[in-house]
Design an enzyme around this catalytic site. Sequence first.
Site, short mmCIF file in Angstrom:
data_model
loop_
_atom_site.label_atom_id
_atom_site.label_comp_id
_atom_site.label_asym_id
_atom_site.label_seq_id
_atom_site.Cartn_x
_atom_site.Cartn_y
_atom_site.Cartn_z
N PRO A 2 0.84 -1.20 0.00
CA PRO A 2 0.00 0.00 0.00
C PRO A 2 0.88 1.25 0.00
O PRO A 2 1.91 1.29 0.68
CB PRO A 2 -0.77 -0.10 1.32
CG PRO A 2 -0.64 -1.51 1.75
CD PRO A 2 0.64 -2.02 1.19
N GLU A 3 0.49 2.24 -0.76
CA GLU A 3 1.26 3.49 -0.80
C GLU A 3 0.57 4.50 0.12
O GLU A 3 -0.45 4.20 0.73
CB GLU A 3 1.41 3.95 -2.25
CG GLU A 3 2.08 2.84 -3.08
CD GLU A 3 2.58 3.24 -4.46
OE1 GLU A 3 2.85 4.44 -4.68
OE2 GLU A 3 2.72 2.35 -5.32
N LYS A 51 3.85 5.99 4.99
CA LYS A 51 3.17 4.70 5.05
C LYS A 51 2.92 4.24 6.49
O LYS A 51 2.60 3.08 6.73
CB LYS A 51 3.98 3.64 4.30
CG LYS A 51 4.18 3.98 2.82
CD LYS A 51 5.02 2.94 2.13
CE LYS A 51 5.27 3.33 0.68
NZ LYS A 51 6.15 2.35 0.01
N ARG A 246 12.51 -3.29 -6.66
CA ARG A 246 11.11 -3.46 -7.11
C ARG A 246 11.06 -3.30 -8.62
O ARG A 246 11.97 -2.73 -9.23
CB ARG A 246 10.20 -2.39 -6.48
CG ARG A 246 10.26 -2.29 -4.96
CD ARG A 246 9.60 -3.44 -4.23
NE ARG A 246 8.22 -3.68 -4.62
CZ ARG A 246 7.18 -3.00 -4.15
NH1 ARG A 246 7.34 -2.05 -3.26
NH2 ARG A 246 5.94 -3.29 -4.56
#
Length: 260
Positions: A2-3, A51, A246
Site C-alpha cells: 500500500p502506498e 506509510k 522493485r
Amino acid sequence: MPEGHTIHRLAQDLSRDLLGQSLSVSSPQGRFEDASRLQGTRLIKTGAVGKHLFLHFETAVVHIHLGLFGRFRRSKAPGPEARGALRLRLVSDAYVWDLSGPTCCEVIAEDARNELLARLGADPLADAANPKPAWERIQKTARPIGAVLLDQRIFAGLGNVYRAEILFMLGIHPEMPAKNLAKREFNALWKLARELLARGVKEKRIVTRPAVKGRRLRREEALHVYARRTCEKCEGTVRRWTLGARAIYACETCQPQRQA
Ligand SMILES: [Zn+2]
C-alpha cells in the site's frame, strides 16, 4: 505494498467510524500483546505520515505499518467471527475493524515515535509538507531517481506504482542520476506527487490518467505505464526491470536517457 494514499485514507475512515468512542480492543491472534492495555479506552486521534499509521488512544499510541501483506477489513458490528491471523480487532457499537498481516502493530512511546518521524522524508499528503530537505538530498546523490523516489527518508508515502507513473508523466528516465534533476523538474514532480496522492485518497485507488466524465475508469485504464506492455504515447514497448529492489516500468522512447 500500500502506498501513502491508502494509509491516509485509512486514517480518515477509522476516524470517521471510531473517533471519541470507547473501543473493545483485542488481538484474536495474540501477537499484539498490548491490546489488553487499550481495552475500553477511547480513540482520540488518528494520523498518517507516509506509510505509517498512528492510532492515538487515551493511554497510548499504536503504530501500524502494513508492509506488503497487511490489510484492514471493515464490517458492521458485531462483525464476522474472528478467524485467521487477526493481529488487531477494534470494535465500536456500530463497526468492526480487523487488521491482519501487518509488518508492525505496536504501542510506541513518544520518543520512539519522534525518532521515527525524524527519519521520514517529506510526505506529499501532509498539509504543511516542506519539500526543501528532499531537494537538498536529491542534489547530492547520484543514485537513480527511480530508486530515490522509493526512499522513505526522502519522500514519505510514495511507492512503486506512483514512482513509475510520475516519471513517465514527466518524461524522466528512472535510471537518471537524481542530481541531474533540474529544479523546475523537482517542482513539477512534487506538485504531481501531491495531486496524484490526493486523488488516490479520494478515489481509494491509484488513478493517474485523466478522468472520463460519467463513468469510473476501468482498472486497465487507470495507469499510464505501470504493468503495461505498450506505451500509450508512442506505441513502443514498455520496458520492465528491477530498480531499488522493485519492478519499474518505463518507455525509453518517451523517457529517454540524457547525455550527462
Ligand atoms: Zn513511449
